[in-house]
Design an enzyme around this catalytic site. Sequence first.
Site, PDB file in Angstrom:
ATOM      1  N   HIS A   1       9.178 -22.835 -10.928  1.00  0.00           N
ATOM      2  CA  HIS A   1       8.573 -22.640  -9.084  1.00  0.00           C
ATOM      3  C   HIS A   1       6.935 -22.992  -9.318  1.00  0.00           C
ATOM      4  O   HIS A   1       6.073 -22.022 -10.147  1.00  0.00           O
ATOM      5  CB  HIS A   1       8.762 -21.280  -8.422  1.00  0.00           C
TER       6      HIS A   1
ATOM      7  N   ARG B   1       9.559 -16.994   2.994  1.00  0.00           N
ATOM      8  CA  ARG B   1       8.803 -16.171   1.996  1.00  0.00           C
ATOM      9  C   ARG B   1       7.687 -17.292   1.586  1.00  0.00           C
ATOM     10  O   ARG B   1       6.764 -16.514   1.779  1.00  0.00           O
ATOM     11  CB  ARG B   1       9.988 -16.392   0.644  1.00  0.00           C
TER      12      ARG B   1
ATOM     13  N   CYS C   1      -1.007 -18.607  -2.498  1.00  0.00           N
ATOM     14  CA  CYS C   1      -0.479 -17.429  -2.461  1.00  0.00           C
ATOM     15  C   CYS C   1      -1.791 -17.017  -1.917  1.00  0.00           C
ATOM     16  O   CYS C   1      -2.903 -16.880  -2.248  1.00  0.00           O
ATOM     17  CB  CYS C   1      -0.452 -17.252  -3.617  1.00  0.00           C
TER      18      CYS C   1
HETATM   19  N1  COA Z   1       7.709  -1.861   2.270  1.00  0.00           N
HETATM   20  C1  COA Z   1       7.165  -1.602   3.393  1.00  0.00           C
HETATM   21  N2  COA Z   1       6.241  -0.933   3.327  1.00  0.00           N
HETATM   22  C2  COA Z   1       5.363  -0.446   2.135  1.00  0.00           C
HETATM   23  C3  COA Z   1       6.398  -1.008   0.983  1.00  0.00           C
HETATM   24  C4  COA Z   1       6.923  -1.993   0.477  1.00  0.00           C
HETATM   25  N3  COA Z   1       8.309  -2.610  -0.101  1.00  0.00           N
HETATM   26  N4  COA Z   1       5.686  -1.017  -0.507  1.00  0.00           N
HETATM   27  C5  COA Z   1       4.644   0.328   0.487  1.00  0.00           C
HETATM   28  N5  COA Z   1       4.674   0.038   1.835  1.00  0.00           N
HETATM   29  C6  COA Z   1       3.544   0.864   2.630  1.00  0.00           C
HETATM   30  C7  COA Z   1       3.487   2.429   2.419  1.00  0.00           C
HETATM   31  O1  COA Z   1       4.162   3.309   2.948  1.00  0.00           O
HETATM   32  C8  COA Z   1       1.869   2.925   2.791  1.00  0.00           C
HETATM   33  O2  COA Z   1       2.176   2.492   3.938  1.00  0.00           O
HETATM   34  P1  COA Z   1       1.343   3.631   5.083  1.00  0.00           P
HETATM   35  O3  COA Z   1      -0.290   3.671   4.211  1.00  0.00           O
HETATM   36  O4  COA Z   1       1.177   3.130   5.966  1.00  0.00           O
HETATM   37  O5  COA Z   1       1.303   5.106   3.815  1.00  0.00           O
HETATM   38  C9  COA Z   1       1.340   1.025   2.046  1.00  0.00           C
HETATM   39  O6  COA Z   1       2.415   0.605   2.355  1.00  0.00           O
HETATM   40  C10 COA Z   1       0.573   0.855   0.815  1.00  0.00           C
HETATM   41  O7  COA Z   1       1.878   1.911  -0.158  1.00  0.00           O
HETATM   42  P2  COA Z   1       1.288   1.893  -1.700  1.00  0.00           P
HETATM   43  O8  COA Z   1       2.887   2.365  -2.304  1.00  0.00           O
HETATM   44  O9  COA Z   1       0.171   2.828  -1.476  1.00  0.00           O
HETATM   45  O10 COA Z   1       1.161   0.643  -1.979  1.00  0.00           O
HETATM   46  P3  COA Z   1       0.100   0.000  -2.333  1.00  0.00           P
HETATM   47  O11 COA Z   1      -1.083  -0.464  -1.134  1.00  0.00           O
HETATM   48  O12 COA Z   1      -0.374   0.081  -4.249  1.00  0.00           O
HETATM   49  O13 COA Z   1       0.123  -1.605  -2.557  1.00  0.00           O
HETATM   50  C11 COA Z   1       2.664  -3.484  -2.774  1.00  0.00           C
HETATM   51  C12 COA Z   1       1.547  -1.865  -3.140  1.00  0.00           C
HETATM   52  C13 COA Z   1       2.827  -3.413  -3.551  1.00  0.00           C
HETATM   53  C14 COA Z   1       3.312  -2.390  -1.455  1.00  0.00           C
HETATM   54  C15 COA Z   1       1.527  -3.907  -2.256  1.00  0.00           C
HETATM   55  O14 COA Z   1       0.900  -5.042  -2.945  1.00  0.00           O
HETATM   56  C16 COA Z   1       2.638  -5.096  -1.819  1.00  0.00           C
HETATM   57  O15 COA Z   1       3.384  -5.279  -0.910  1.00  0.00           O
HETATM   58  N6  COA Z   1       2.863  -6.823  -2.137  1.00  0.00           N
HETATM   59  C17 COA Z   1       2.967  -7.481  -2.039  1.00  0.00           C
HETATM   60  C18 COA Z   1       2.039  -8.783  -1.933  1.00  0.00           C
HETATM   61  C19 COA Z   1       2.766 -10.280  -2.301  1.00  0.00           C
HETATM   62  O16 COA Z   1       4.462 -10.225  -1.778  1.00  0.00           O
HETATM   63  N7  COA Z   1       2.194 -11.209  -2.452  1.00  0.00           N
HETATM   64  C20 COA Z   1       2.828 -12.497  -2.444  1.00  0.00           C
HETATM   65  C21 COA Z   1       4.695 -12.503  -3.286  1.00  0.00           C
HETATM   66  S1  COA Z   1       4.165 -12.547  -4.447  1.00  0.00           S
HETATM   67 ZN    ZN Z   2       5.188 -19.855  -5.525  1.00  0.00          ZN
END
Ligand code: COA
Ligand code: ZN
Length: 301
Positions: A205, A12, A238
């Site tokens: 971590h 991950r 990250c």
């Molecule tokens: N899995 C798959 N798709 C997802 C999802 C999930 N858990 N959560 C949201 N989405 C999709 C939505 O359906 C949307 O898609 P669309 O534009 O095609 O409709 C899009 O992602 C944006 O969704 P939204 O709810 O508006 O979220 P956002 O743009 O505010 O983003 C997160 C928020 C949390 C979804 C996003 O920032 C994220 O996934 N971050 C993870 C970051 C990460 O992994 N960092 C490292 C680990 S610490």
């Molecule tokens: Zn980390």
Amino acid sequence: MKKVTIVEVGPRDGFQSVSCMQIPTEEKIAIIDRLAEAGVQHMEITSFVSPKAIPQMSDAAAVAEYALKKYPDRDYFALVPNLRGAANAYALGLRKVCYVVSLSTSHNKANINRTHEQSLAAFREIRETYPDLQLDVDLATTFGCPFEGKYLDPQQPVEFLRPYWEAGMRSVTLCDTIGIADPAQVRRVLCAVKEAYPELAVQVHFHDTRGLGMVNTLTALEIGVDGVQTALGGLGGCPFAPGASGNLSTEDTVWMLNEMGYDTGIRFAPLLAAAKAQKEAVPGNYSGHHICVEKETPCQF
Ligand code: COA
Ligand code: ZN
């Protein structure tokens, strides 16, 4: 022999940092298999996040499906940022996820586009929707933030965690997302958290940005923690924390702990072979030391 729980997070935290190529799902699975063969019992295998945020994790379902089927009895789990991620993981049969929230408001916004209030509300929502799901918390930027600097008051994470504890959190990982922690700070924060929540399982971590991952991990082990997270090869950083490097490497940590007489349950030789194979197949930022050693001196274990 003192047992220590090593939690591998490379599939991950390591893979998500690779942006120059989409690592083939078969390659990810091959590395998970090698880790499993080396004896890794605890592993964060993927994350159920938005593919727009982290395209590298868009094959989460395929990876999870494979690992769950092949290793049903091992502690293999995934990271989720929201209810949608938890729902996707749950539907595939996962019964443990790590919910990520940052102590830093600005990193929380950059990483998951949420305020602290929104993050807490989503945690409660997941907790209530899936009562039989083990819902651990990854507290990112516990020790400092790329935008806000180092956090000096150990009561800050303690107070931040209170509503999560009250909402049912029973395990937390204190994450040094940018590798800014020092051993004295680790001691202060861990002691404060353990004193405030004696029943809470606590893991650590550390990223190795300043070469302090190992000494921070050892400090945490000496104080007493329920697990230490590391990544194969020290691959990582990250994507939403500028300047961060990879986690402390699993093989360096296992080598040291095995030599010190801890029971890690992990065999070093196949682990190092896995790290070297990964470095060949996956270009990225590697902070591990053993992968650079050409001729390995036979070790004790
Ligand atoms: N899995 C798959 N798709 C997802 C999802 C999930 N858990 N959560 C949201 N989405 C999709 C939505 O359906 C949307 O898609 P669309 O534009 O095609 O409709 C899009 O992602 C944006 O969704 P939204 O709810 O508006 O979220 P956002 O743009 O505010 O983003 C997160 C928020 C949390 C979804 C996003 O920032 C994220 O996934 N971050 C993870 C970051 C990460 O992994 N960092 C490292 C680990 S610490
Ligand atoms: Zn980390």
